[in-house]
Design a protein around this motif. Sequence first.
Motif, short mmCIF file in Angstrom:
data_model
loop_
_atom_site.label_atom_id
_atom_site.label_comp_id
_atom_site.label_asym_id
_atom_site.label_seq_id
_atom_site.Cartn_x
_atom_site.Cartn_y
_atom_site.Cartn_z
N SER A 1 41.90 46.26 8.00
CA SER A 1 40.48 46.37 7.63
C SER A 1 40.04 47.80 7.41
CB SER A 1 39.61 45.73 8.72
OG SER A 1 39.72 46.44 9.94
N ARG A 2 40.80 48.76 7.93
CA ARG A 2 40.39 50.16 7.84
C ARG A 2 41.09 50.95 6.73
NH1 ARG A 2 36.44 49.14 9.84
NH2 ARG A 2 35.53 49.78 11.80
N TYR A 3 42.19 50.44 6.22
CA TYR A 3 42.96 51.20 5.24
C TYR A 3 43.16 50.40 3.96
CZ TYR A 3 44.04 54.02 9.35
OH TYR A 3 43.94 54.79 10.47
N ARG A 4 43.28 51.13 2.88
CA ARG A 4 43.59 50.53 1.59
C ARG A 4 45.02 50.91 1.21
NH1 ARG A 4 38.22 51.61 -2.20
NH2 ARG A 4 36.71 50.45 -0.88
N PHE A 5 45.79 49.95 0.74
CA PHE A 5 47.16 50.19 0.35
C PHE A 5 47.58 49.12 -0.65
CE2 PHE A 5 46.94 47.81 4.31
CZ PHE A 5 47.69 46.68 4.04
N PRO A 6 48.59 49.40 -1.46
CA PRO A 6 49.04 48.42 -2.45
C PRO A 6 49.53 47.13 -1.77
CG PRO A 6 49.94 50.60 -2.94
CD PRO A 6 49.29 50.69 -1.58
N TYR B 1 30.12 46.86 11.53
CA TYR B 1 29.35 47.95 12.14
C TYR B 1 29.65 49.24 11.38
CZ TYR B 1 33.77 49.05 14.47
OH TYR B 1 35.09 49.35 14.74
N ASP B 2 28.82 50.23 11.61
CA ASP B 2 28.91 51.50 10.89
C ASP B 2 30.08 52.33 11.43
OD1 ASP B 2 28.52 53.77 9.44
OD2 ASP B 2 26.48 54.16 10.14
N VAL B 3 31.06 52.59 10.57
CA VAL B 3 32.24 53.36 11.00
C VAL B 3 31.89 54.82 11.26
CG1 VAL B 3 33.86 51.85 9.84
CG2 VAL B 3 32.91 53.80 8.61
N ASN B 4 30.72 55.26 10.82
CA ASN B 4 30.32 56.65 11.07
C ASN B 4 30.18 56.93 12.56
OD1 ASN B 4 30.22 57.46 8.35
ND2 ASN B 4 28.18 56.54 8.10
N ILE B 5 29.92 55.88 13.33
CA ILE B 5 29.85 56.05 14.79
C ILE B 5 31.20 56.50 15.32
CG2 ILE B 5 29.38 54.88 16.98
CD1 ILE B 5 27.62 52.92 15.46
N GLU B 6 32.26 55.86 14.82
CA GLU B 6 33.60 56.25 15.23
C GLU B 6 33.93 57.65 14.74
OE1 GLU B 6 36.16 53.34 13.59
OE2 GLU B 6 35.63 51.78 15.02
N THR C 1 36.12 52.69 23.84
CA THR C 1 34.74 52.97 24.24
C THR C 1 33.71 52.66 23.15
OG1 THR C 1 34.96 55.29 23.53
CG2 THR C 1 35.47 54.77 25.82
N ILE C 2 34.14 52.58 21.90
CA ILE C 2 33.20 52.34 20.80
C ILE C 2 33.58 51.09 20.00
CG2 ILE C 2 32.23 53.24 18.66
CD1 ILE C 2 32.55 56.05 19.82
N THR C 3 34.79 51.11 19.44
CA THR C 3 35.20 50.02 18.54
C THR C 3 35.23 48.68 19.25
OG1 THR C 3 36.58 51.60 17.33
CG2 THR C 3 36.98 49.25 16.94
N PHE C 4 35.92 48.62 20.38
CA PHE C 4 36.09 47.35 21.09
C PHE C 4 34.76 46.77 21.56
CE2 PHE C 4 37.21 44.65 24.71
CZ PHE C 4 38.19 43.85 24.12
N PRO C 5 33.87 47.56 22.19
CA PRO C 5 32.58 46.99 22.60
C PRO C 5 31.74 46.49 21.42
CG PRO C 5 33.01 49.02 23.80
CD PRO C 5 34.05 48.93 22.73
N LEU C 6 31.77 47.21 20.30
CA LEU C 6 30.98 46.79 19.14
C LEU C 6 31.53 45.52 18.51
CD1 LEU C 6 30.29 50.22 17.38
CD2 LEU C 6 28.64 48.79 18.59
N ALA C 7 32.85 45.39 18.54
CA ALA C 7 33.49 44.22 17.91
C ALA C 7 33.67 43.06 18.87
CB ALA C 7 34.84 44.63 17.33
N TRP C 8 33.36 43.25 20.14
CA TRP C 8 33.68 42.27 21.17
C TRP C 8 33.13 40.87 20.91
CZ3 TRP C 8 36.76 40.42 24.46
CH2 TRP C 8 36.35 39.58 25.49
N PRO C 9 31.88 40.70 20.47
CA PRO C 9 31.39 39.33 20.24
C PRO C 9 32.26 38.55 19.26
CG PRO C 9 29.56 40.86 20.27
CD PRO C 9 30.80 41.69 20.28
N GLY C 10 32.63 39.18 18.15
CA GLY C 10 33.48 38.51 17.18
C GLY C 10 34.88 38.28 17.69
N LEU C 11 35.39 39.21 18.47
CA LEU C 11 36.73 39.06 19.04
C LEU C 11 36.76 37.91 20.04
CD1 LEU C 11 37.72 42.80 19.65
CD2 LEU C 11 38.27 41.34 17.69
#
Length: 225
Positions: free
Chosen positions: A32-37, A113-118, A134-144
């Motif tokens: 989800s974070r990187y673009r590649f062929p 969520y806004d990746v600028n926070i990371e 400390t940031i990514t996991f708590p923000l994504a936790w409901p969906g996870l």
Amino acid sequence: MDYTPLFLSLKIASIATAIVVIIGIFLARIISRYRFPGKRILESLLMLPLVLPPTVVGFGLLYLFGKNGPFGSLLLDLFGIQIVFTWFGAVLAAIVVSFPLMYQSAAASFQNYDVNIENAALTMGASKWTVFWTITFPLAWPGLLAGLVLTFARALGEFGATLMIAGYIPNQTETIPLAIYFAVDSGNMDAAVFWVISIVAVGFTAILWLNWWSGRNILRFTSDK
């Protein structure tokens, strides 16, 4: 009443869920974070078990992990591990069929969520590992969490692929869905009804708890604002 199918189903679903959660979060985070062929092709392959008939998935696993299959023969020769007609096969089937649910939930969570926070935390000297926990996991936790519950429910109810690769061996690979099928096949309707009620109760409880937890957190978020 022999409760082996219940305990076996819970064991298989729990092990499969733990593995799927770890792999699903890892892959979803990277993809989800990187673009590649070939990214879209890879995502399509990861989601493919969601749309394929379970028997097709089971046949693929049987072909790959059978005694003469590329992976099955390797595991048997090197480690003496047999996948086919064992509860390991049931775990493998549950992992494959439930993985798309976890991956989809995790990928959506990492994009909502806004990746600028990371990025801000990284520019301040925090490590990627620290930022994730400390940031990514708590923000994504409901969906996870939603993905985790759905993964467990799907693994618990897996039938077709399990029957193909693990077979029906009482007290060894007899999960609740298999117990229901063969109880009906043998005319034991009382046992079939019992297991149907059992698996419906477990699945309903898991989804009800998820809905309750989600509603509670949405209400808390709204009140905080």
